[in-house]
Design an enzyme around this catalytic site. Structure first.
Site, PDB file in Angstrom:
ATOM      1  N   GLU A 437       0.941  -1.234   0.015  1.00  0.00           N
ATOM      2  CA  GLU A 437      -0.356   0.018   0.102  1.00  0.00           C
ATOM      3  C   GLU A 437       0.724   1.236   0.216  1.00  0.00           C
ATOM      4  OE1 GLU A 437      -2.707   2.341   3.250  1.00  0.00           O
ATOM      5  OE2 GLU A 437      -2.384   0.238   3.618  1.00  0.00           O
ATOM      6  N   ASP A 517      -4.341  -0.061   9.991  1.00  0.00           N
ATOM      7  CA  ASP A 517      -5.484   1.088  10.401  1.00  0.00           C
ATOM      8  C   ASP A 517      -6.706   0.704   9.490  1.00  0.00           C
ATOM      9  OD1 ASP A 517      -4.738   2.034   7.810  1.00  0.00           O
ATOM     10  OD2 ASP A 517      -4.132   3.729   8.653  1.00  0.00           O
TER      11      ASP A 517
END
Length: 654
Positions: A437, A517
């Site tokens: 990511e 997260d």
């Protein structure tokens, strides 16, 4: 015989003493994966399914309507039913109680007698004896003809002969077993995995109540966690349940149940506005992921009947390209269930049906069902045909987009994406690629990796939500194009425009690495949705993994410890405090991969010696299909309900 072979025999290298004879259940313990698929988490849960299958067989024969499963506090399992109870009388051939024969002899059981069970699931009579062989302790209690009978076993061997232990006013069988931890890699049962299978069985077997109780966990009111499943409508309710978070194209569920050529066939199907095809097939309650003759029969009947209707209606007259089978199945959710007296399965784990006679039976059933429906519902029929034409147009556009991607790869030499930091190793079985990511974390991963066998592919932002995108849009998306190109897989054959060719797969481990997260979880789910919908073969082949970066770094002076759970964090804090004395212990919460430097990322998340990778698998294709459509679809209420119910399994940063 050659001189060398004679010489070898003379040396005594190979003789009768080299032939190992495995008696009784020893063969199961020696090669457990041959009998139950594997010795990981799937095999562990498969033990439960085998015992439940015996109870389901009693239900199919009309002698049982309630089955209960209990996960006990010590992680043993109890399965009880209200069937006739396993026979306990003397077995002439084996010279022991029939109960002991069923529990200790492979290929023994009522399912070989066609008068006892017309059809049956399970592993052809090896099921419950396999469970016994792979359990340290097993106890069976039979309620039959007013008496209670009991026998206990240790690793498949009886501790005593079958004995009468009391009177009863009910009938049925209760089996309690403890899986052997020395055989299984996992020993803790997953409640949700068992729930998914029992729910599935309730839909597949109308009017049977299946319950599950987890005695390891209590709710806020102090009651054990439990669920109960019962279906009055069978497959009709099953497809409606699977499609609850999708928008319907037509209001009705197309349904049929009957017998064709002596084979009971039940089919339910609904059309929705999505672009995915979801067909789930079962034989005698066994989920046949690889399909087989029943699936081929369904596809043939569907394509022929719909194509005939569309041609006769004149709807295809202006179309400039051919329609194929894929187009008729886009936006279709279907469950097919057949009962076959003597099923022939390809492969040990029964994932593909081979009986040729089943194809014609299902084809005929589907053709009749669909022809009648289209004739009686002309408005729905028009909407279905319009959907088919739209799918054909999109497929044509997708093929052009795909060809552009593949042509571009050939023209640009290696054809690999510019952002890909490839590895030097050329043997794909030794190579792994991290889908990371963000460019920032991707840069850190490139610095920290082992360049010999680890490739890094940064993904910018959230990739396309494929659940809501037409196929040609998927191939126009830059990040998804890069994934296809980097992995070296190709899509589309003459027979199946969505088939995946993995023969040139460049990495045998594809590892998704995202921040710990909420955004990271969302991106992870988007990537997993893409793999489930468009590269399911890689999931089924065991190629997809999720990296697990640490959540915390606990520090005191020169001491430091990485922690992956809240419990590990608390234990590390206590250890560093030491003897209860007040001391400053610092806790750093990692929310993003970018908070670690290259050395930290390598040592915690990428080093094969210390990292933890979670392999992505599919326990239940139907349940996975439902959850992905719910999480990534348009309907908010089911998603909210799912998140609220499963919040305890996730960590959410607020």
């Amino acid at each position: 015989m050659s001189e060398k072979e004679e010489e070898k025999l003379d040396r005594g290298d190979y003789s009768a003493s080299n032939i190992q004879v495995l008696e009784g259940l020893e063969a199961v313990r020696k090669r457990p994966a041959m009998y139950i698929g594997d010795i990981g988490i799937k095999g562990l849960h498969h033990l439960v399914y085998e015992v439940v299958d015996n109870s389901i067989d009693e239900a199919l024969a009309g002698h049982c309507d309630t089955i209960g499963v209990y996960i006990n506090e010590d992680n043993s399992i109890t399965v009880e039913d209200n069937g006739r109870g396993i026979p306990v009388d003397y077995h002439e051939k084996e010279k022991k109680s029939a109960l002991e024969v069923v529990m200790t002899v492979l290929h023994a059981g009522g399912k070989f007698d066609k008068d006892t069970y017309k059809v049956s699931g399970g592993l052809h009579g090896v099921g419950v004896s396999c469970v016994n062989a792979l359990s340290t302790d097993l106890k069976v209690e039979v309620h039959r003809k007013g008496k209670i009978y009991q026998q206990e076993y240790k690793i498949g061997k009886p501790s005593y002969p079958v004995k009468e232990v009391g009177d009863t006013d009910r009938t049925g069988t209760i089996v309690t077993f403890m899986p052997d931890k020395s055989i299984f890699q996992e020993s803790v049962y997953n409640y949700n995995t068992l729930v998914a299978r029992l729910r599935e069985l309730a839909f597949l077997n109308k009017k049977i109540r299946l319950t599950i109780t987890d005695k390891r966990t209590k709710d806020e009111e102090g009651n054990f966690i439990s669920d109960s499943f019962y279906s009055e409508g069978g497959l009709r309710e099953f497809v409606e349940f699977l499609d609850e978070s999708r928008e319907r194209l037509i209001e009705d569920t197309i349904y049929m149940e009957g017998e064709k050529n002596g084979i009971p066939v039940e089919v339910a199907m609904v059309y929705n506005t999505s672009y995915s095809e979801n067909i789930h097939s079962y034989v005698n309650n066994i989920n046949t992921h690889e399909g087989g003759t029943h699936l081929s029969g369904f596809r043939r009947g569907l394509t022929r009947t719909l194509k005939k209707y569309a041609e006769e209606s004149g709807a295809l007259s202006k179309l400039k390209f051919d329609i194929n089978g894929d187009d008729f199945r886009e936006g279709l959710t279907t469950v097919i269930s057949v009962n076959v007296a003597e099923p022939q399965f390809e492969g040990q784990t029964k994932t593909k049906l081979g009986n040729s006679e089943v194809m014609g039976a299902v084809d005929q059933a589907v053709s009749e069902m669909l022809a009648n429906y289209l004739e009686e519902h002309p408005k729905d029929a028009r909407q279905i045909v319009q959907k088919v034409i739209l799918a054909a147009t999109a497929r044509h556009a997708a093929r052009k987009a795909r060809e552009m991607v593949q042509r571009k790869n050939v023209m640009s030499g290696s054809g690999l994406p510019g952002k890909l930091a490839d590895c030097s190793e050329k043997d794909a079985s030794q190579c792994e690629i991290y889908l990371v990511e963000g460019d920032s974390a991707g840069g850190t991963a490139k610095q920290g990796r082992d360049r010999k066998f680890q490739a890094i592919m940064p993904l910018r932002g959230k990739i396309l939500n494929v659940e809501k995108a037409m196929h040609h849009k998927i191939f126009e998306n830059e990040e998804i194009k890069n994934i296809y190109t980097a992995l070296g897989v190709r899509v589309g054959t003459e027979e199946d425009s969505k088939a995946l060719d993995t023969s040139k797969l460049r990495y045998h481990k594809v590892i998704i690495m995202c921040d710990a997260d909420v955004d990271g979880s969302h991106i992870e789910t988007l990537i997993l949705t893409f793999f489930f919908r468009h590269m399911k073969e890689l999931i089924e082949g065991g190629n997809i993994y999720i990296a697990t970066p640490p959540l915390y770094l606990v520090k005191k002076g020169n001491q430091s410890e990485y922690c992956w759970t809240d419990l590990q964090r608390d234990q590390a804090v206590e250890r560093m405090k030491g003897n209860g004395k007040e001391s400053s212990v610092g806790v750093q919460r990692y929310k993003g991969l970018g908070e670690m430097n290259a050395e930290q990322l390598w040592s915690t998340t990428m080093n094969p010696e210390f990292r933890t990778l979670r392999q992505v698998g599919i326990d239940s294709a139907a349940e996975a299909d439902r959850i992905f459509s719910m999480l990534m679809g348009d309907e908010v209420p089911p998603r909210r309900e799912f998140i609220e119910k499963n919040a305890k399994y996730a960590k959410v940063d607020v």
